[in-house]
Design a protein around this motif. Structure first.
Motif, short mmCIF file in Angstrom:
data_model
loop_
_atom_site.label_atom_id
_atom_site.label_comp_id
_atom_site.label_asym_id
_atom_site.label_seq_id
_atom_site.Cartn_x
_atom_site.Cartn_y
_atom_site.Cartn_z
N LEU A 145 -54.40 -28.40 60.15
CA LEU A 145 -53.80 -28.38 58.82
C LEU A 145 -54.22 -27.13 58.06
CD1 LEU A 145 -52.10 -29.78 56.68
CD2 LEU A 145 -54.11 -31.07 55.99
N MET A 146 -55.48 -26.74 58.17
CA MET A 146 -55.96 -25.54 57.49
C MET A 146 -55.33 -24.28 58.07
SD MET A 146 -59.98 -26.64 56.84
CE MET A 146 -60.54 -25.09 57.37
N GLU A 147 -55.13 -24.24 59.39
CA GLU A 147 -54.57 -23.05 60.03
C GLU A 147 -53.07 -22.90 59.80
OE1 GLU A 147 -55.57 -23.36 64.15
OE2 GLU A 147 -57.67 -22.82 63.82
N THR A 148 -52.34 -24.01 59.87
CA THR A 148 -50.88 -23.93 59.82
C THR A 148 -50.29 -24.37 58.49
OG1 THR A 148 -50.55 -26.16 60.68
CG2 THR A 148 -50.73 -24.36 62.30
N GLY A 149 -51.04 -25.12 57.72
CA GLY A 149 -50.54 -25.62 56.45
C GLY A 149 -49.69 -26.88 56.61
N ALA A 150 -49.50 -27.31 57.85
CA ALA A 150 -48.70 -28.51 58.11
C ALA A 150 -49.10 -29.10 59.45
CB ALA A 150 -47.22 -28.17 58.13
N ILE A 151 -48.81 -30.36 59.61
CA ILE A 151 -49.02 -30.98 60.91
C ILE A 151 -47.67 -31.47 61.40
CG2 ILE A 151 -50.13 -32.85 62.18
CD1 ILE A 151 -52.45 -32.70 60.26
#
Length: 52
Positions: free
Chosen positions: A5-11
């Protein structure tokens, strides 16, 4: 998941697949690789194909 979530901003399924493939490529532990591969097979199996 928190790191994803922190890396992509979404799951999303796509983000999970990419993360699992990256982890699988970097893993030198056979047991961990088997778990990652199983998880990848599960998520790919439940992800609907794109229809064009």
């Amino acid at each position: 998941m928190k790191t994803l979530l922190m890396e992509t901003g979404a799951i999303s399924n796509k983000a999970i697949i990419i993360s699992l493939v990256k982890q699988l490529e970097l893993s030198h532990d056979l047991d961990k690789s088997l778990v990652l591969r199983s998880a990848l097979e599960i998520i790919v199996g439940i992800t609907p194909d794109d229809i064009f």
